[in-house]
Design an enzyme around this catalytic site. Structure first.
Site, PDB file in Angstrom:
ATOM      1  N   GLU A  89       0.841  -1.205   0.000  1.00 43.18           N
ATOM      2  CA  GLU A  89       0.000   0.000   0.000  1.00 43.18           C
ATOM      3  C   GLU A  89       0.870   1.246   0.000  1.00 43.18           C
ATOM      4  OE1 GLU A  89      -3.868  -1.623   2.584  1.00 43.18           O
ATOM      5  OE2 GLU A  89      -2.600  -0.009   3.356  1.00 43.18           O
ATOM      6  N   GLY A 216     -22.668  45.169   6.844  1.00 45.12           N
ATOM      7  CA  GLY A 216     -22.617  45.741   5.500  1.00 45.12           C
ATOM      8  C   GLY A 216     -23.982  46.217   5.056  1.00 45.12           C
ATOM      9  N   GLY A 218     -27.504  46.622   2.847  1.00 44.77           N
ATOM     10  CA  GLY A 218     -28.470  45.644   2.377  1.00 44.77           C
ATOM     11  C   GLY A 218     -28.134  45.199   0.966  1.00 44.77           C
ATOM     12  N   GLY A 221     -24.071  41.337   0.180  1.00 41.13           N
ATOM     13  CA  GLY A 221     -23.343  40.073   0.207  1.00 41.13           C
ATOM     14  C   GLY A 221     -23.171  39.447   1.571  1.00 41.13           C
ATOM     15  N   LYS A 222     -23.789  40.009   2.620  1.00 37.98           N
ATOM     16  CA  LYS A 222     -23.622  39.458   3.971  1.00 37.98           C
ATOM     17  C   LYS A 222     -24.170  38.032   4.057  1.00 37.98           C
ATOM     18  CE  LYS A 222     -26.060  42.625   5.996  1.00 37.98           C
ATOM     19  NZ  LYS A 222     -26.476  43.334   4.762  1.00 37.98           N
ATOM     20  N   THR A 223     -25.382  37.831   3.564  1.00 32.56           N
ATOM     21  CA  THR A 223     -26.001  36.507   3.633  1.00 32.56           C
ATOM     22  C   THR A 223     -25.236  35.500   2.788  1.00 32.56           C
ATOM     23  OG1 THR A 223     -28.172  37.505   4.005  1.00 32.56           O
ATOM     24  CG2 THR A 223     -28.143  35.224   3.254  1.00 32.56           C
TER      25      THR A 223
END
Length: 519
Positions: A89, A216, A218, A221-223
């Site tokens: 192996e 940041g 609305g 790109g936070k979510t």
């Protein structure tokens, strides 16, 4: 979680990890626990006594499994060298390392690296019976090469603590696995560096409790960022919960908070029949539950302190090793709750924005020939959401001339993520905020644009300036004409506008007009 690649040209592996070990030494203890830990963290692992298929050649199966594994963990023990299977192996593994991108991690369980490298001590005794075999030369060379690789030594790395060493190995393999075959979504641009920044603050391998804030504007790109991180690390925890739309769901007073508390408990316990009568009881149940499990909790779009107090309370609610991620537009909210680290979500740079547009529009990284200018115009229009004003101090002067307490006000707007300052000196305003202001102006004089204090609709501006020659334009309330990509307004002299200041309005070549605006 079978390994996958972001590139169609890369090799796709059936297994994430191939375990090479001597069963007599480690099968029922260290290797058995390591295998279970890897599988528990969704790391697809080949262990011969678990994966061997009956009726097929064992040797052929082992060779194919080695070739189809991304990582190799070789557990060197006192009798490893006595097994011809283990030696074969090892030779195959070392061959794969030379021809593909697979990585090898040696673990020195009850022997030292020098014993394996020099075939001395316990390793020498185990290898003695193979001295005269034809394959002994390549076996020796394979052991020497493997022992020179960076790995782990039980008594050095973890002071002899097997459970601690297993956790270290799992953490390293997990991170390495995602760094090699996972990107933050096929069409997301610039996300990897943002994920890396947050992960460096989370430090999953440390045993403290950490609460991270992501702030940041609305739709900035936070979510997306929180989701990408959650997807990468959630399997490393004993319990997990991603709570979406906290602001919206919690609006119906206390019933909304109870609903969110219930969601976290159901997710963490993987149990549906959970009931309690009040938010206070929900807090107590959360504290009792979260203290017993290493958990990952993400609260997305939080907008008031009561939500944090009801859902994630204090750090002492959580078992050591837990991580809490909070996304919000309000910086003060995070500071008031005492998060450990605060991350600003930076908007896409011009290069990243054009790259993102090109991926969707042309399926390539850069605009196709002939569409470069149009792509830049699309970017300028969208500009990653905010509108920009080259101000800072200029904005303060103008606002204070109208009686506003600009320095304090701008700071509050910045904390609420309604405006931002970039490194080039631009004050950036969220597009939704700009549209709201424009709608307010329009409603005041919906059918008489010449009576508004601001003009920005191209057709209305042209109509007023070309068709209003017979009667004077009503300019008592007029403060600004905004003509992006349409016209420029040049003050006749520097400084702020004053009464009866004359402005030169330069339009298209077909239309040029000069007018004196009374203020």
């Amino acid at each position: 979680m079978a390994s996958s690649s972001t590139s169609s040209t890369e090799k796709r592996f059936k297994y994430d990890v191939f375990l090479s070990f001597r069963g007599e030494d480690t099968h029922n203890n260290f290797v058995g626990h390591l295998y279970e830990a890897l599988e528990r963290n969704s790391i697809e692992t080949y262990k011969d006594d678990k994966k061997i298929e009956q009726g097929k050649s064992i040797k052929d199966q082992l060779i194919k499994s080695i070739e189809n594994s991304r990582f190799y963990i070789i557990v060197f023990s006192k009798t490893y060298a006595s097994s011809c299977w283990c030696q074969d192996e090892l030779v195959k593994i070392m061959e794969c390392k030379k021809t593909t991108e697979q990585n090898i991690y040696p673990v020195f369980f009850d022997v030292e690296p020098t014993e394996v490298r020099k075939q001395s001590g316990a390793v020498k005794e185990a290898f003695a019976e193979h001295e005269k075999k034809e394959a002994s030369g390549k076996w020796r060379e394979a052991m020497k090469e493997a022992s020179n690789l960076a790995g782990w030594e039980l008594k050095v790395t973890a002071n002899g603590d097997e459970s601690e060493l297993i956790q270290i190995i799992v953490d390293v393999i997990f991170k390495k696995l995602y760094s090699t075959n996972t990107s933050a979504g096929g069409k997301l641009v610039g996300m990897d560096i943002r994920i890396s920044d947050v992960l460096s603050s989370l430090e999953i391998s440390t045993k403290d409790v950490r609460m991270i804030g992501i702030k940041g504007i609305g739709c900035g790109g936070k979510t997306t960022l929180a989701t990408a991180i959650y997807d990468q690390i959630s399997t490393m925890f004993e319990g997990k919960s991603f709570v979406e739309n906290v602001r919206e769901v919690s609006k119906p007073s206390l019933s909304g908070l109870k609903k969110l508390q219930n969601k976290i408990l159901k997710n963490v316990l993987n149990k549906q029949d959970i009931t309690f009568s009040s938010v206070h009881d929900g807090k107590n149940m959360l504290k009792a539950t979260l203290r017993r499990r290493k958990v990952l909790v993400v609260l997305d779009d939080v907008d008031c302190i009561e939500q944090l107090e009801a859902l994630v309370g204090e750090l002492n609610w959580f078992k050591l090793g837990s991580r809490i991620i909070i996304t919000t537009r309000d910086e003060q909210l995070l500071l008031a709750h005492g998060v450990n680290f605060l991350h600003d979500v930076n908007l896409l740079s011009p290069r990243e924005a054009i790259c993102l547009f090109s991926r969707y529009a042309f399926k390539i990284e850069i605009p196709i020939e002939g569409y470069e200018k149009l792509s830049k115009q699309v970017f300028c229009y969208a500009s990653s959401l905010p509108s920009t004003i080259k101000v800072k101090e200029d904005a303060i002067i103008v606002l204070e001339s109208h009686g506003f307490r600009a320095r304090i006000g701008l700071r509050v707007l910045e904390q609420k993520s309604l405006i931002t300052y970039d490194e080039d000196g631009f004050l950036r305003m969220h597009e939704h905020l700009k549209e709201m202001g424009r709608n307010i102006f329009c409603r005041l004089n919906p059918d008489e644009p010449n009576k508004r204090c601001q003009l920005w609709i191209e057709e209305e501006i042209e109509d007023i300036l070309t068709n209003d020659s017979e009667q004077e334009m009503e300019t008592e309330a007029l403060e600004a004409i905004l003509m992006d990509e349409f016209a420029e307004i040049h003050p006749s002299e520097s400084g702020l506008p004053t009464a009866n200041r004359c402005f030169q309005i330069t339009l298209s070549p077909q239309l040029t007009r000069q007018r004196s605006f009374k203020r």
